[in-house]
Scaffold this motif. Sequence first.
Motif, PDB file in Angstrom:
ATOM      1  N   VAL A  46       0.850  -1.188   0.000  1.00  0.00           N
ATOM      2  CA  VAL A  46       0.000   0.000   0.000  1.00  0.00           C
ATOM      3  C   VAL A  46       0.889   1.241   0.000  1.00  0.00           C
ATOM      4  N   TYR A  47       0.614   2.150  -0.949  1.00  0.00           N
ATOM      5  CA  TYR A  47       1.415   3.361  -1.104  1.00  0.00           C
ATOM      6  C   TYR A  47       0.555   4.600  -0.867  1.00  0.00           C
ATOM      7  N   ARG A  48       1.179   5.632  -0.287  1.00  0.00           N
ATOM      8  CA  ARG A  48       0.557   6.948  -0.127  1.00  0.00           C
ATOM      9  C   ARG A  48       1.582   7.993  -0.552  1.00  0.00           C
ATOM     10  N   ARG A  49       1.221   8.752  -1.576  1.00  0.00           N
ATOM     11  CA  ARG A  49       2.129   9.764  -2.143  1.00  0.00           C
ATOM     12  C   ARG A  49       3.496   9.165  -2.467  1.00  0.00           C
ATOM     13  N   GLY A  50       3.466   7.948  -3.007  1.00  0.00           N
ATOM     14  CA  GLY A  50       4.686   7.297  -3.460  1.00  0.00           C
ATOM     15  C   GLY A  50       5.465   6.566  -2.389  1.00  0.00           C
ATOM     16  N   GLU A  51       5.035   6.662  -1.125  1.00  0.00           N
ATOM     17  CA  GLU A  51       5.746   5.997  -0.035  1.00  0.00           C
ATOM     18  C   GLU A  51       4.962   4.778   0.435  1.00  0.00           C
ATOM     19  N   LEU A  55       3.481   2.062   2.933  1.00  0.00           N
ATOM     20  CA  LEU A  55       2.989   2.141   4.304  1.00  0.00           C
ATOM     21  C   LEU A  55       3.212   0.831   5.043  1.00  0.00           C
ATOM     22  N   ASN A  56       3.447   0.948   6.352  1.00  0.00           N
ATOM     23  CA  ASN A  56       3.510  -0.210   7.234  1.00  0.00           C
ATOM     24  C   ASN A  56       2.162  -0.398   7.913  1.00  0.00           C
ATOM     25  N   LEU A  57       1.947  -1.566   8.484  1.00  0.00           N
ATOM     26  CA  LEU A  57       0.662  -1.863   9.117  1.00  0.00           C
ATOM     27  C   LEU A  57       0.332  -0.890  10.242  1.00  0.00           C
ATOM     28  N   GLU A  58       1.353  -0.342  10.922  1.00  0.00           N
ATOM     29  CA  GLU A  58       1.118   0.535  12.065  1.00  0.00           C
ATOM     30  C   GLU A  58       0.882   1.990  11.663  1.00  0.00           C
ATOM     31  N   ASP A  59       1.083   2.339  10.397  1.00  0.00           N
ATOM     32  CA  ASP A  59       0.933   3.730   9.959  1.00  0.00           C
ATOM     33  C   ASP A  59      -0.526   4.172  10.031  1.00  0.00           C
ATOM     34  N   LYS A  60      -0.746   5.435  10.460  1.00  0.00           N
ATOM     35  CA  LYS A  60      -2.086   5.991  10.569  1.00  0.00           C
ATOM     36  C   LYS A  60      -2.606   6.416   9.195  1.00  0.00           C
ATOM     37  N   ILE A  61      -3.897   6.175   8.974  1.00  0.00           N
ATOM     38  CA  ILE A  61      -4.557   6.596   7.746  1.00  0.00           C
ATOM     39  C   ILE A  61      -5.305   7.894   8.028  1.00  0.00           C
ATOM     40  N   GLU A  62      -5.132   8.892   7.147  1.00  0.00           N
ATOM     41  CA  GLU A  62      -5.762  10.196   7.319  1.00  0.00           C
ATOM     42  C   GLU A  62      -7.036  10.289   6.478  1.00  0.00           C
ATOM     43  N   ASP A  63      -7.975  11.109   6.972  1.00  0.00           N
ATOM     44  CA  ASP A  63      -9.178  11.395   6.190  1.00  0.00           C
ATOM     45  C   ASP A  63      -8.768  12.016   4.852  1.00  0.00           C
ATOM     46  N   HIS A  64      -9.374  11.554   3.769  1.00  0.00           N
ATOM     47  CA  HIS A  64      -9.116  12.010   2.400  1.00  0.00           C
ATOM     48  C   HIS A  64      -7.764  11.545   1.853  1.00  0.00           C
ATOM     49  N   ASP A  65      -7.171  10.531   2.477  1.00  0.00           N
ATOM     50  CA  ASP A  65      -5.956   9.944   1.916  1.00  0.00           C
ATOM     51  C   ASP A  65      -6.248   9.316   0.555  1.00  0.00           C
ATOM     52  N   MET A  66      -5.269   9.400  -0.336  1.00  0.00           N
ATOM     53  CA  MET A  66      -5.341   8.733  -1.631  1.00  0.00           C
ATOM     54  C   MET A  66      -4.304   7.616  -1.615  1.00  0.00           C
ATOM     55  N   GLN A 115      -2.756   3.747  -2.969  1.00  0.00           N
ATOM     56  CA  GLN A 115      -2.583   2.854  -4.116  1.00  0.00           C
ATOM     57  C   GLN A 115      -2.263   1.458  -3.601  1.00  0.00           C
ATOM     58  N   PHE A 116      -3.047   0.479  -4.039  1.00  0.00           N
ATOM     59  CA  PHE A 116      -2.848  -0.910  -3.637  1.00  0.00           C
ATOM     60  C   PHE A 116      -2.231  -1.674  -4.807  1.00  0.00           C
ATOM     61  N   ILE A 117      -1.118  -2.345  -4.552  1.00  0.00           N
ATOM     62  CA  ILE A 117      -0.473  -3.155  -5.583  1.00  0.00           C
ATOM     63  C   ILE A 117      -0.380  -4.588  -5.074  1.00  0.00           C
ATOM     64  N   GLU A 118      -1.105  -5.481  -5.735  1.00  0.00           N
ATOM     65  CA  GLU A 118      -1.098  -6.882  -5.332  1.00  0.00           C
ATOM     66  C   GLU A 118       0.220  -7.537  -5.729  1.00  0.00           C
ATOM     67  N   GLN A 119       0.704  -8.409  -4.848  1.00  0.00           N
ATOM     68  CA  GLN A 119       1.924  -9.152  -5.111  1.00  0.00           C
ATOM     69  C   GLN A 119       1.573 -10.535  -5.661  1.00  0.00           C
ATOM     70  N   LYS A 120       2.454 -11.070  -6.461  1.00  0.00           N
ATOM     71  CA  LYS A 120       2.226 -12.403  -6.998  1.00  0.00           C
ATOM     72  C   LYS A 120       2.182 -13.419  -5.856  1.00  0.00           C
ATOM     73  N   THR A 121       1.181 -14.283  -5.896  1.00  0.00           N
ATOM     74  CA  THR A 121       1.066 -15.319  -4.873  1.00  0.00           C
ATOM     75  C   THR A 121       2.019 -16.453  -5.215  1.00  0.00           C
ATOM     76  N   ILE A 122       3.072 -16.559  -4.432  1.00  0.00           N
ATOM     77  CA  ILE A 122       4.054 -17.616  -4.664  1.00  0.00           C
ATOM     78  C   ILE A 122       4.215 -18.427  -3.388  1.00  0.00           C
TER      79      ILE A 122
END
Length: 205
Positions: A126-131, A133-144, A146-153
Amino acid sequence: MVNSTNVSSNYILKDGGDKIIYQQHITVQQFLKEHNIDMQLHQPFTIWIDDQRKELDEYSSTLLHNGQIASMDALLKNGGDKLMNFSGNQPTLQDLLETIGITYQKEMSITYNGKPIKLTKELVKVYRRGEILNLEDKIEDHDMLQFIEQKTISFIFQDIFRFISLDLTRAKGKIDLKRNGQPVTFFEELKPNDKIEINIENRQS
């Protein structure tokens, strides 16, 4: 109010004796407008996932009037009424993923030299403004986001080294790798509850 008593509009004031208290009652909507407060009765927590808008009621904010959900037409009384904005807890990325039903990682339990360990692999980044995110990172209202699925191996033997403290570059002698008692290579696929053994002759600490 006259002499601390509510009276009708037809009441005739007495010269020199009546004490008048004027109380102005305004609606919630009028109060917010007069004080230039931009607040809605219910403000949804909104994010964008891959350019798709998503509202999350679990983390929305609500305007309360004396502890109850407010109405824009409700009258406010001087001296006692309270308005407050109640917001849900700010979610972390882990909270968000659980709320929208996305599995973040796959897990598998094995045994390494007699001790249980859990292997994990990310299924989505999961990316926010190109960075990222870790599971512990806070999500802000109106965040944009990007979800990139990884190959299931599958998990392979060499994945173990991300979860144990073992430096093979310092080892001297033969490296003995076993899965369930059988010799294997670094690229052997692992299965749940496999019993892994790694023995190194003359291993240096």
